[in-house]
Design a protein around this motif. Structure first.
Motif, PDB file in Angstrom:
ATOM      1  N   PHE A 320       0.852  -1.191   0.000  1.00  0.00           N
ATOM      2  CA  PHE A 320       0.000   0.000   0.000  1.00  0.00           C
ATOM      3  C   PHE A 320       0.892   1.248   0.000  1.00  0.00           C
ATOM      4  O   PHE A 320       1.917   1.285   0.690  1.00  0.00           O
ATOM      5  N   CYS A 348      -2.394   0.512  -4.489  1.00  0.00           N
ATOM      6  CA  CYS A 348      -2.221  -0.843  -3.976  1.00  0.00           C
ATOM      7  C   CYS A 348      -1.645  -1.739  -5.059  1.00  0.00           C
ATOM      8  O   CYS A 348      -1.900  -1.549  -6.256  1.00  0.00           O
ATOM      9  N   PRO A 589      -0.284  -2.118   8.836  1.00  0.00           N
ATOM     10  CA  PRO A 589      -0.101  -3.417   8.170  1.00  0.00           C
ATOM     11  C   PRO A 589      -0.543  -4.600   9.026  1.00  0.00           C
ATOM     12  O   PRO A 589      -0.973  -5.623   8.484  1.00  0.00           O
ATOM     13  N   SER A 604       3.326  -0.833   4.032  1.00  0.00           N
ATOM     14  CA  SER A 604       2.580   0.415   3.844  1.00  0.00           C
ATOM     15  C   SER A 604       3.558   1.584   3.886  1.00  0.00           C
ATOM     16  O   SER A 604       4.461   1.622   4.732  1.00  0.00           O
TER      17      SER A 604
END
Length: 630
Positions: A320, A348, A589, A604
């Motif tokens: 992400f 993503c 996460p 992330s």
């Protein structure tokens, strides 16, 4: 894709208002004509029953109507508000800025009667092209808009019996039309890119090559059954709304030829019979280039969505990236408040085998003050809680935008201060910067670089003089650039103050009227003597008089440089900040779950880049929005 979205027709026009490509969908048009017939039969006494144009015009009729609208509205997009030039029945008569993007045209204007309004047309300008998309709506919607175009009062009052906002909320196909317009715009200009997803520096077990291609947004080289070809990702989120900026009304000139074969191929695959299914160009291209084999057939117990034509095979991971763009208008004036706005998106990349569902809570919504949210069609969004928004989605292949949003900036401006420029003569200006960087920002927020540019699109720079307290300075023909923080020397955990005084000399301005600087100061020109004498009496000093004279003599620049219109002067800041978002939105996460459960690392990251981050000259003119008093 919004439910029940169908497209009746689409047109692509060049900057000469000529149709270079068009496509009509007879299946959808048949539904429209049936709806018109039913509407007319059920409303025999309706005084505006003939305001519905019941057929799709030819290319020449559409081009003529669009050109006539541009002349009537003053530009391609139009005024957007009711002005003295507005005429009853026109888009600007509705007095709503959205009419700069959702437009109506009158077909066969020379014919009598009112049965020639075609609405709504989603207008998207990309490069040298204007893209018009005509979605299927109900005839009553067109009649309602026709009534708004003839209403005596103006504005979009909440208490009004009919207003454009409530009308558009009842037409979900408008959203689909703009999605189609943007997808086609990217194809015709060659801007088909995947969103950027940032990965950690260390390579995963899946291979160094896969990590490197993922870090720059290329999904075409990875361990999967069929590659999805895609160019390098863009680092600028789509849909960024500029604060204080003007949308360009003039399609930009360009030499790129329209690839009609690629466009036909995309339309026939992405929206067969006029119904948009999957607008991902990478998916469409991959399917047409590679086809399918027996290995690509999913298990019978799985229902494969359109946005994932191939299943991933390889080392699994989930990435992400929260990418925000900060727009600002900084005035440093007591009477005008500064303006900050965040446009963000969550990118993503799900390298997961089979067809799993991913879910996670999105935190920080209460502090970020979200103003708008939109999601990828693969996402399922339940009702929002006070501070958490639960998301569940079945991810497509490659990089994709899971969510877009508009929010307020939770922290203060990362670059604040003032910029001053005063003209000491017609060809020389003195300027001063005094800036504070990352004031109130703490680790892990890190500013990777920061540049300030002074553009002068209408003056050619001969030389400049000045030494900043930090950084380096360079100049081009029409701009001066100050690099405060360079890449590789980031700023984290502290703030700094940067100042830059100096002067800049311009080439002599070739006046339309032969007036010298001395005659300007003395106010003795023949053609403007009365006007200048009156101005001189009202000026506080020679500098103000010079600025007024220069503003009068300088022609307006193209709208591609909107901030320099009417001699506005500004400096533009560019920067990149990593470590966290400025809106407060975050992804933990550890809270991400995958079903069926698999062992897949979750990463992330967050980054913030500058959009239109403007420092207006505190000694000159500046545009600003007036806050409505309730």
């Amino acid at each position: 894709m919004p439910g029940d979205c169908s497209i009746r027709a689409l047109w692509i026009l060049n900057n000469l208002d000529a149709v270079v490509y068009s496509r009509r969908f007879p299946v959808v048009e048949k539904r429209w004509r049936a709806a018109c017939q039913s509407e007319n039969e059920s409303s025999d006494d309706d005084p505006v029953k003939y305001t519905v144009f019941s057929s799709v015009p030819s290319d020449s009729e559409l081009a003529a109507a669009f050109s006539e609208r541009k002349t009537r509205e003053g530009s391609v997009r139009g005024f957007g508000i009711r002005v003295s030039q507005s005429r009853e029945g026109s888009d600007s008569w509705v007095d709503d800025p959205i009419t700069r993007h959702i437009v109506g045209v009158y077909i066969n204007k020379e014919e009598e009667g009112e049965n020639n309004l075609m609405w709504p047309l989603a207008l998207h300008i990309k490069g040298p092209y204007c893209i018009l998309i005509l979605p299927l709506v109900e005839p009553r919607h067109v009649k309602a808009y026709a009534r708004l175009c003839k209403r005596s009062d103006c504005g979009n009052a909440v208490t009004a019996h009919e207003n454009l906002s409530s009308l558009l909320l009842d037409i979900p196909s408008i959203t689909g039309a703009f999605m189609v317009a943007h997808a086609i715009g990217d194809i015709v200009t060659g801007d088909v890119v995947e969103p950027e997803v940032v990965v950690s520096q260390s390579p995963s077990v899946g291979g160094l090559l896969d990590s490197l291609t993922g870090s720059i947004g290329i999904s075409g080289i990875s361990s999967r059954a069929k590659p999805v070809a895609a160019p390098v990702a863009s680092s600028t989120p789509a849909g960024a709304a500029a604060i204080g900026a003007l949308a360009s009304d003039v399609p930009k000139s360009g030499s790129r030829l329209l690839d009609k074969d690629a466009l036909r191929s995309f339309i026939s695959s992405a929206m067969p019979f006029g119904t948009p299914l999957d607008l991902s160009y990478s998916n469409i291209f991959s399917v047409r280039a590679n086809g399918f084999s027996s290995l690509d057939i999913p298990p019978q117990d799985l229902k494969q969505p359109a946005w994932k034509p191939y299943l991933y095979k390889g080392k699994q991971r989930l990435l992400f990236t929260i990418h925000e763009t900060l727009h600002a208008a900084m005035y440093d004036r007591d009477e005008i408040p500064d303006s900050l706005s965040v446009s963000g998106q969550i990118n993503c990349r799900a390298e997961l085998e089979r067809l799993p569902d991913v879910s996670f809570p999105l935190t920080g919504l209460s502090t970020s003050k979200i103003e708008a949210l939109s999601f990828h069609p693969c996402a399922q969004v339940p009702e929002q809680n006070v501070d958490k928004q639960a998301l569940m989605f079945s991810p497509p292949l490659g990089n994709f935008v899971l969510m877009r949003y508009q929010a307020t900036c939770r922290l203060g401006p990362p670059v604040k201060g003032f910029y001053q420029l005063s003209m000491v003569s017609e060809d020389e200006g003195a300027f001063l910067f005094k800036l504070h960087l990352m004031e109130g920002y703490k680790s892990p927020l890190t500013m990777e670089f920061c540049n300030v540019t002074m553009p002068f699109p209408r003056r050619r720079i001969l030389s400049f003089d000045g030494t900043p307290s930090i950084g380096t300075v360079s100049n081009a023909e029409h701009s001066v650039e100050w690099k405060i923080i360079t890449s590789g020397r980031g700023l984290s955990g502290k703030s700094i103050e940067a100042t830059f005084p100096g002067t800049v000399r311009f080439a002599p301005w070739q006046m339309q009227r032969s007036t010298s600087f001395r005659s300007v100061c003395e106010g003795i020109t023949d053609d403007d003597s009365d006007n200048e004498t009156e101005n001189t009496n009202n000026m506080a000093n020679t500098e103000e008089f010079l600025m007024e004279k220069m503003s009068k003599d300088l022609p307006p620049v193209d709208l591609e440089e909107p901030f320099s219109w009417l001699a506005y002067n500004y400096a533009k800041v560019s920067f990149k900040i990593i470590g966290a978002s400025l809106s407060g939105i975050s992804i933990d996460p550890k809270s991400v779950s995958i079903y069926p459960a698999v062992k897949a690392p979750v990463e992330s990251s967050s980054q913030v880049t500058s959009g239109d981050y403007i420092l207006w000259n505190t000694l000159g003119k500046c545009p600003s929005a007036v806050t409505a008093k309730v």
